[in-house]
Design a protein around this motif. Structure first.
Motif: not given
Ligand SMILES: Cc1ncc(COP(=O)(O)O)c(C=O)c1O
Length: 386
Positions: A114-135
């Motif tokens: 149930g973690v909802t706080d994440f960090v990114i510093d580039c597009d690749a990690e942002l897109d991966k995070l959104v994809r993995e969590t189902g946006n």
């Protein structure tokens, strides 16, 4: 306190611990009052949530002491740290504050924990995070900015972090995904200038304006210093006052705030008892070294020294060895020539095998970095005081 404490040997002082244990292996001495004091500093003065940076010392005994002192939020910067914290404290609030996650770990953190706080510093990690969590459109995604180095002994902005321009662009992308755009930075560890936080907050302010999006939270990272032998610390209230004043310039009255202290919460709470095994002139061989508790001393730029005291043990009593001091080269117990403290340590000139040396402010990045190299692994524990 929990059973973990009931099982630990307890002493009123370091002298009593030496006399009671006469330890030939290093002993980590926990000081509950120091943990309570450090936690209280943040809980009482920081105008937001103080997350303990677990990597600085993940030992369950340390976690228990910080929990007892009121810490409920944790900067868990890997899936392993999330699992560790949730096993020990099922109700803890975990924040996944690493800008890089192994494939699939963002998904597990969100879906299982149930973690909802994440960090990114580039597009690749942002897109991966959104994809993995189902946006899910409920994540707080913190864009990490690089902070200007300068005030800290250890910089933490060359590996992760981005510029205000790129940060503004990423914030917009987070908003376009429908997630909550947030900002973070790390001014570097053992930061001796409160102004570094003001500078970084100013950078955050410019990034927010450039992005044009509404920010959901600001996390000002860790970096708060611990007392070491060769550094005079600015008073803590300078940090909190400077931070509060800088935050005022954001003109975002109800912005949720976080910080992630590691060192400042755990360093002072541990003193380490070591023993002198051999002396050859001005060379001392002790039972712990850089592969054990002293790894941090080898980091480029980290030139803080742990306050050291020598104790003699005679007729059942441990006493501080006063008198003139001289510099000693201090070697660890392994066969490796590199296993030597990088700077000489000033110690009583009459020091001899069988004497004990305690090092204070040893809680941060010591226990967490030790290795079992060459068959040595310090792991004895005691409690000092209440
Ligand atoms: C993302 C992050 N937060 C917090 C910390 C803790 O920093 P400190 O121990 O300097 O407070 C670190 C240290 O590496 C970090 O990388």
């Amino acid at each position: 306190m929990t059973a973990r404490y009931a099982e630990m040997p307890r002493f009123a002082s370091i002298e009593e611990a030496i006399a009671g244990l006469q330890p030939v292996e290093p002993v980590y001495c926990l000081r509950p009052g120091k943990f309570a004091g450090a936690a209280g500093r943040f809980l009482d003065n920081f105008p937001g949530d103080a997350l303990y940076a677990v990597k600085s010392n993940p030992n369950p005994r340390v976690l228990d002491l910080l929990w007892a002192a009121g810490i409920r939020h944790f900067d868990t910067a890997s899936l392993g740290e999330i699992e560790l914290i949730r096993r020990q404290f099922p109700d803890a609030l975990c924040h996944f504050m690493a800008p890089l996650r192994l494939p699939g770990h963002g998904k597990i953190a969100y879906e299982k924990y149930g973690v909802t706080d994440f960090v990114i510093d580039c597009d690749a990690e942002l897109d991966k995070l959104v994809r993995e969590t189902g946006n899910p459109k409920r994540l707080r995604i913190f864009v990490r900015l690089s902070a200007t180095a300068g005030g800290a002994l250890l910089e933490l902005s060359s590996k992760f972090g981005t510029t205000p321009d790129d940060g503004a662009r990423l914030l917009k992308r987070v908003a376009e995904y429908g997630e909550i755009p947030c900002l973070t930075f790390h001014v570097g560890s053992q930061c001796l200038s409160s102004f570094s936080y003001a500078q970084a907050i100013e950078m955050a302010r410019r990034t927010i304006i450039k992005s044009g999006v509404t920010i959901g939270a600001l996390d000002i990272g860790g970096g708060f210093p611990a007392p070491y032998a060769n550094y005079e610390l600015p008073p803590y209230y300078w940090y909190f006052d400077t931070i509060r004043e800088a935050l005022g310039t954001l003109e975002l009255a109800n912005l949720p705030l976080m910080c992630e202290p590691g060192r400042a919460l755990c360093a002072e709470g541990i003193s380490l008892i070591t023993q002198v095994v051999l002396r050859r002139g001005d060379k001392l061989y002790i039972n712990d070294g850089i592969y054990g508790s002293f790894d941090e001393l080898t980091l480029p730029g980290f030139d803080a020294d742990y306050p050291a005291t020598v104790y003699a043990f005679d007729h059942g009593t441990a006493t501080v060895k006063d008198g003139p001091k001289r510099p000693f080269r201090v070697y660890g117990p392994t066969c490796d020539s590199l296993d030597v403290l990088p700077r000489p340590v000033m110690l009583s000139e009459t020091i001899q095998p069988g004497d004990f040396i305690t090092f204070d402010s040893m809680g941060a990045y010591s226990v967490s970095s030790r290795t079992p190299f060459n068959g040595f692994f310090p792991d004895a524990w005691a409690l000092i005081g209440n």
